[in-house]
Design a protein around this motif. Structure first.
Motif, short mmCIF file in Angstrom:
data_model
loop_
_atom_site.label_atom_id
_atom_site.label_comp_id
_atom_site.label_asym_id
_atom_site.label_seq_id
_atom_site.Cartn_x
_atom_site.Cartn_y
_atom_site.Cartn_z
N VAL A 107 1.19 -2.41 -13.90
CA VAL A 107 0.31 -1.57 -13.95
C VAL A 107 -0.08 -1.12 -15.22
N TYR B 260 0.52 5.72 -12.56
CA TYR B 260 2.00 5.05 -11.85
C TYR B 260 3.01 5.49 -12.54
N ASN C 168 0.83 -1.32 0.01
CA ASN C 168 -0.07 0.12 -0.06
C ASN C 168 0.79 1.19 0.06
N GLU D 66 3.71 -3.72 -8.62
CA GLU D 66 2.75 -2.62 -8.63
C GLU D 66 3.07 -1.68 -9.72
N ILE E 47 2.29 6.79 -6.53
CA ILE E 47 1.04 7.23 -7.58
C ILE E 47 1.29 8.92 -7.97
N ARG F 294 1.90 1.96 -3.64
CA ARG F 294 0.94 2.33 -4.34
C ARG F 294 0.42 3.74 -4.10
#
Length: 399
Positions: free
Chosen positions: A143, A149, A71, A139, A78, A74
């Motif tokens: 993506v 991202y 998390n 991640e 981001i 991310r």
């Protein structure tokens, strides 16, 4: 050989118990951990308070921590200004609001460029950190929308160009210049791996960037990469593929816990430099310890103005990671991590390093002695230094 096998069995027996005897683990780890079998990787996770002594709690804790780290990746990599619920831009790069996500983005990029420069210099004699990891960040790699991202390597490339172009005149005017030759040299020297691959140093970079984002007070300070590097090296070389798969997340939390040990993070914080908690106080403790144990050596240091800032600043803040080769650093850290008072033992180790060079220091001039202390002789074994440190610790307390 028989003694070594017995020692391996002792570690294995201890670590396989449902409730690990932490006191016993500290005791046997203080004599160094085994190199094979992934023992050291597991032991460091326990000694750095990432894994609890109760093995039955490991599965749930590891899942929770690894999900938490995913998390972080991310949320903190981001692109700012994107609102998932509305699926539209609600912020923009020219927003003057100091609380704007873009404002934080640009400030973060300044930190990121410094981290990038430092991690690319990590252990230059060791090719490991330039090699591709077998577990690049999913991640980022998988993506679908690259507009949402953005990998750190792309952020660095864009930011570095801007940073190299902007300078400020002494009267306050902003000038713009371009040094394309310098940029090209850096790109040639530190070539990125193809898209979809990540070098190990990029993992270190991401960990440090996330750490800086989560610790605004301390943020990132040059040298943290040298403290993180050996931990990641051990975790990423674990023989167990599942431990290797999650080396990044596990390393992040272990590094965070190491920095949280009493006195360790404070050595990096500028605002604490001249307090009882900062690096200046720890260097003073080191010199007091030298004076208590060998007045003659202390007198030489004072007369020749061999200030601790010239060498002990690096010794203490970086946990001696720059004074020895990596295998020796790892053996030394076995001892430091196994001790409940890591910083206290570290200062005693630093004192031992100085006193072991007593004969050379007493007959040397400033240039000779500063060379000894800034480039510590490689003919002294870690075992000898640690043994001397423990003797000093028994006899003389730190004042």
């Amino acid at each position: 050989m028989e003694k070594y096998k017995e020692r391996l069995e002792e570690f294995k027996s201890l670590l396989n118990k449902d409730q690990i005897d932490l006191k016993k683990l500290r005791e046997i780890s203080s004599q160094s951990c085994p190199n094979e079998g992934g023992f050291r990787s597991l032991i460091w996770k326990i000694l750095l308070n990432y894994l609890p002594p109760n093995r039955n709690q490991w599965a749930d804790l590891l899942k929770k921590r690894r999900d938490e780290y995913s998390n972080f990746v991310r949320d903190m990599i981001i692109r700012p200004g994107y609102n998932k619920s509305e699926n539209c831009e609600i912020d923009h790069p020219l927003n003057c609001n100091p609380e704007s996500e873009w404002s934080s983005y640009f400030k973060d990029n300044e930190i990121l460029v410094q981290i990038d420069k430092d991690v690319r210099r990590l252990c230059p004699d060791l090719f490991f950190f330039q090699k591709p990891t077998e577990f690049p960040c999913e991640e980022i790699r998988n993506v679908q929308d690259t507009e949402i991202y953005q990998s750190l390597r792309k952020r660095v490339a864009k930011t570095q160009l801007k940073a190299d172009e902007v300078s400020r005149h002494r009267l306050g005017f902003t000038n713009y210049k371009s040094d394309s030759k310098k940029i090209k040299e850096e790109q040639d020297e530190y070539a990125y791996l193809p898209d979809g691959q990540e070098a190990h140093w990029e993992i270190i970079e991401r960990i440090l960037f996330i750490y800086a984002k989560l610790n605004r007070g301390c943020s990132y300070v040059q040298g943290m990469n040298e403290v993180l590097g050996p931990i990641y090296y051990i975790f990423a070389n674990d023989p167990d593929i599942e431990w290797r798969r999650h080396a990044e997340a596990d390393c992040f939390f272990c590094f965070n816990n190491l920095m949280g040990l009493e006195g360790i993070r404070e050595n990096f914080e500028l605002v604490l430099d001249n307090t009882q908690l900062g690096i200046a106080a720890n260097m003073k403790r080191l010199y007091n310890l030298v004076r208590l144990n060998d007045q003659a050596v202390y007198t030489v240091l004072e007369k020749q103005s061999l200030k601790p800032e010239f060498f002990a600043f690096r010794w203490i803040t970086l946990l001696l990671s720059q004074e020895f080769k990596l295998p020796e650093v790892i053996s030394l850290w076995d001892v430091l991590f196994a001790d409940k008072q890591t910083l206290d033992l570290l200062i005693h180790v630093c004192c031992a390093m100085i006193l072991i060079q007593r004969d050379q220091l007493l007959k040397g001039d400033f240039s000779t002695n500063i060379r000894i202390l800034q480039n510590y002789p490689n003919n002294v074994e870690i075992k000898e230094i640690v043994g001397r440190a423990r003797e000093i610790r028994k006899e003389k307390p730190i004042l």
